[in-house]
Scaffold this active site. Sequence first.
Site, mmCIF file in Angstrom:
data_model
loop_
_atom_site.group_PDB
_atom_site.id
_atom_site.type_symbol
_atom_site.label_atom_id
_atom_site.label_comp_id
_atom_site.label_asym_id
_atom_site.label_seq_id
_atom_site.Cartn_x
_atom_site.Cartn_y
_atom_site.Cartn_z
ATOM 1 N N LYS A 111 -26.157 15.898 -5.440
ATOM 2 C CA LYS A 111 -27.545 15.761 -5.887
ATOM 3 C C LYS A 111 -28.162 14.465 -5.378
ATOM 4 O O LYS A 111 -29.353 14.412 -5.082
ATOM 5 C CB LYS A 111 -27.620 15.820 -7.410
ATOM 6 C CG LYS A 111 -27.436 17.223 -7.949
ATOM 7 C CD LYS A 111 -27.855 17.311 -9.400
ATOM 8 C CE LYS A 111 -27.716 18.731 -9.912
ATOM 9 N NZ LYS A 111 -27.975 18.815 -11.360
ATOM 10 N N LYS A 191 -24.301 30.941 -1.907
ATOM 11 C CA LYS A 191 -24.256 31.316 -3.306
ATOM 12 C C LYS A 191 -25.671 31.704 -3.745
ATOM 13 O O LYS A 191 -26.642 31.100 -3.293
ATOM 14 C CB LYS A 191 -23.765 30.095 -4.087
ATOM 15 C CG LYS A 191 -23.485 30.334 -5.533
ATOM 16 C CD LYS A 191 -22.960 29.066 -6.175
ATOM 17 C CE LYS A 191 -23.269 29.110 -7.655
ATOM 18 N NZ LYS A 191 -22.837 27.927 -8.382
ATOM 19 N N LYS A 194 -31.830 30.023 -6.853
ATOM 20 C CA LYS A 194 -33.274 30.065 -6.757
ATOM 21 C C LYS A 194 -33.736 29.282 -5.532
ATOM 22 O O LYS A 194 -34.602 29.726 -4.788
ATOM 23 C CB LYS A 194 -33.868 29.453 -8.022
ATOM 24 C CG LYS A 194 -35.359 29.591 -8.013
ATOM 25 C CD LYS A 194 -35.996 29.440 -9.355
ATOM 26 C CE LYS A 194 -37.483 29.609 -9.208
ATOM 27 N NZ LYS A 194 -38.202 28.316 -9.210
#
Length: 329
Positions: A111, A191, A194
């Site tokens: 992240k 994977k 969204k």
Amino acid sequence: MKVLFSGIQPTGTLHIGNYFGAIKNWVKIQYDYKTYISVVDYHAITIEYDPGKMPEKVMDLTINLFACGIDLEKTILFIQSEVTGHADLTWIFNSVTPMGELERMTQFKDKAKQHKKNVNVGLFDYPVLQAADILLYKGEVVPVGEDQVQHIEFTREVARYFNKRYGKTFPECEALLTKSPRIMGLDGENKMSKSMNNFIGILETENQIWDKVSVAKTDPARIKKTDPGNPFICNIYYYHKLVTNEEAREEVAEGCRTAGIGCLDCKKIFVTNLMRILNPIRERYENLKKNTHSIREILNNNADKCRHIAKQTLLETKERLGLNPVWKL
Ligand code: TRP
Ligand code: SF4
């Protein structure tokens, strides 16, 4: 009954990866435990987000979860930020957590790379908040996806550090992995997520889903309908595993190998079977949506219950730390 805790971030549309990878399992095992499910909005603010849209996202996720079958009488579904004890316990755990442990977390590293302009302390501390989520209720079983296993191991470490320093207070929880492996997206490469825009939303209609599935990748060797295929290298076949019973699936596989059915037929069967699961979810969603008032009431009630447990855990914890209420002296 053992305590089960899990959390889900209100970051956007739920897709069938979320459903088959996690939520379906929560629905199934919620009766075997004292179950807590939290919509973790405090986690969600550690990356860029739109404050104006947050309330709606939180409510929408809540309704989605109930629509998927989270039992509003049995499971304590609540909003994380409504129970301030999560932040209290995070602070306490911060003081037993070595920085080095957090620096190792792969999700943080990923992240931090993705959000270079906003690497805040909250993002770094994210796993400690997650540990506090679980341990505030003395959670023992944590059903999560593979990508969260490191955080659950970390939670065990935190419990160990705390117990060693201050005396046994917290259980060492364990991750409960879902049987469904990670669900791939419609691109067949990543994977389902969204952000990759390769997902089938759980509230999408049959037409919307068909538009996406009909053009999804299959075995590239099947160019013409008469070319035999290999179901085991085809994503659609793995989707069948989620919704099609074994016998019917074997038929599909055999049809694929012998060029007895075309890819579009195969996809039609998949979508039909999928809609058998999604249609009732969408109907429940639409009904619940008309009644957000009573949902709000349930959430208030559940937050109350959580605060009550949180208070007990915090009293016990603070006692260990020598942070006794002054009135006791
Ligand atoms: N970090 C988890 C995720 O991204 C969400 C989460 C927050 C969670 N707190 C939790 C999961 C506690 C399990 C237990 O999926
Ligand atoms: Fe995939 Fe089905 Fe086509 Fe076989 S028939 S390649 S399993 S979509």
